[in-house]
Design an enzyme around this catalytic site. Structure first.
Site, PDB file in Angstrom:
ATOM      1  N   GLU A  42       0.850  -1.195   0.000  1.00 28.68           N
ATOM      2  CA  GLU A  42       0.000   0.000   0.000  1.00 28.68           C
ATOM      3  C   GLU A  42       0.883   1.242   0.000  1.00 28.68           C
ATOM      4  OE1 GLU A  42      -2.887   2.495   3.054  1.00 28.68           O
ATOM      5  OE2 GLU A  42      -2.673   0.326   3.346  1.00 28.68           O
ATOM      6  N   ARG A  46       0.422  10.505   1.370  1.00 30.90           N
ATOM      7  CA  ARG A  46       0.526  11.511   2.423  1.00 30.90           C
ATOM      8  C   ARG A  46       1.517  12.612   2.072  1.00 30.90           C
ATOM      9  NH1 ARG A  46       0.810   7.219   7.485  1.00 30.90           N
ATOM     10  NH2 ARG A  46      -1.228   6.230   7.097  1.00 30.90           N
ATOM     11  N   THR A  70      -4.654   6.105   2.060  1.00 30.57           N
ATOM     12  CA  THR A  70      -4.976   7.463   2.491  1.00 30.57           C
ATOM     13  C   THR A  70      -5.709   8.211   1.381  1.00 30.57           C
ATOM     14  OG1 THR A  70      -2.818   7.367   3.622  1.00 30.57           O
ATOM     15  CG2 THR A  70      -4.078   9.377   3.871  1.00 30.57           C
ATOM     16  N   LYS A 130     -11.133  -1.922   6.388  1.00 28.28           N
ATOM     17  CA  LYS A 130      -9.989  -1.636   7.246  1.00 28.28           C
ATOM     18  C   LYS A 130     -10.508  -1.376   8.658  1.00 28.28           C
ATOM     19  CE  LYS A 130      -6.273   1.878   7.425  1.00 28.28           C
ATOM     20  NZ  LYS A 130      -5.696   3.028   6.688  1.00 28.28           N
TER      21      LYS A 130
END
Length: 213
Positions: A42, A46, A70, A130
């Site tokens: 993943e 960010r 994210t 998640k």
């Protein structure tokens, strides 16, 4: 892709997080993780150039499944999907992102931490989510409680997962895999110590094999 993703997570149920502005470093990090047995990665968005790292891994790393993490907005989800992201991870549950991914048949793991959020995900048609932030949201006891109620749901705990508690999470039938940044420590990435990252990946694979045996 969905079947291959499930197969790999069944074999090695750990998803390392990669986050760097340097595409070359992202590729080397992904290669180091794959060398240690972790081929589902993943890339967390960010920073401004994180997507470039994801695209570089997709182009230059063999036999690695790469997702975008994210992801905060529908536009962002569309952008990373069009750029080649093979799955999408969000810190929270946003209906329009989930609906888009379901329509496009893109695996998505939206963040949940309460029964209400898990039930909303279930109502939208999702069966995998998640669990974030795992340690602050109640950890293993909370997952046991959620799993007993939502028997069809599978969880990917992330946030506070480490080599020390990985086996406790993976011992739960409701956990499909664990995500974590402990596999890509900032000091090792910054110093170019990719051998250390490979060792951490190997350790995680070993822990997972024991926990799932």
């Amino acid at each position: 892709m969905r079947d291959e993703l499930v197969a790999r997570l069944t074999n090695a149920p750990v998803v390392p997080l990669v986050g760097t502005d340097d595409a070359d470093v992202a590729v080397k990090t992904a290669d180091a993780l794959a060398a240690g047995g972790l081929s589902v990665i993943e890339v967390v968005l960010r920073s401004d150039n994180a997507q470039a790292g994801m695209e570089a891994i997709l182009k230059r790393c063999d036999d690695v499944i790469v997702g975008a993490g994210t992801v905060l907005t529908l536009d962002q989800a569309k952008a990373v999907h069009q750029a080649g992201a093979q799955f999408i991870v969000c810190p929270g549950l946003v209906d329009e992102i989930a609906e888009y991914c379901l329509a496009e048949d893109v695996p998505i793991y939206p963040g949940t931490m309460t029964a209400g959020e898990v039930q909303r995900a279930y109502a939208l048609g999702l069966r995998e989510v998640k669990f974030f932030p795992a340690s602050l949201a109640g950890g293993v006891p909370m997952l046991k409680a959620l799993g007993s109620v939502f028997r069809e749901m599978r969880f990917m705990p992330t946030g506070g997962v480490s080599a020390a508690n990985l086996s406790e999470f993976l011992a739960l039938d409701s956990v499909i895999a664990c995500g974590g940044s402990w596999l890509t420590p900032k000091d090792a990435v910054a110093s170019g110590d990719f051998a250390a990252i490979t060792r951490l990946a190997e350790e995680a694979v070993s822990i997972a094999a024991t926990a799932r045996s």
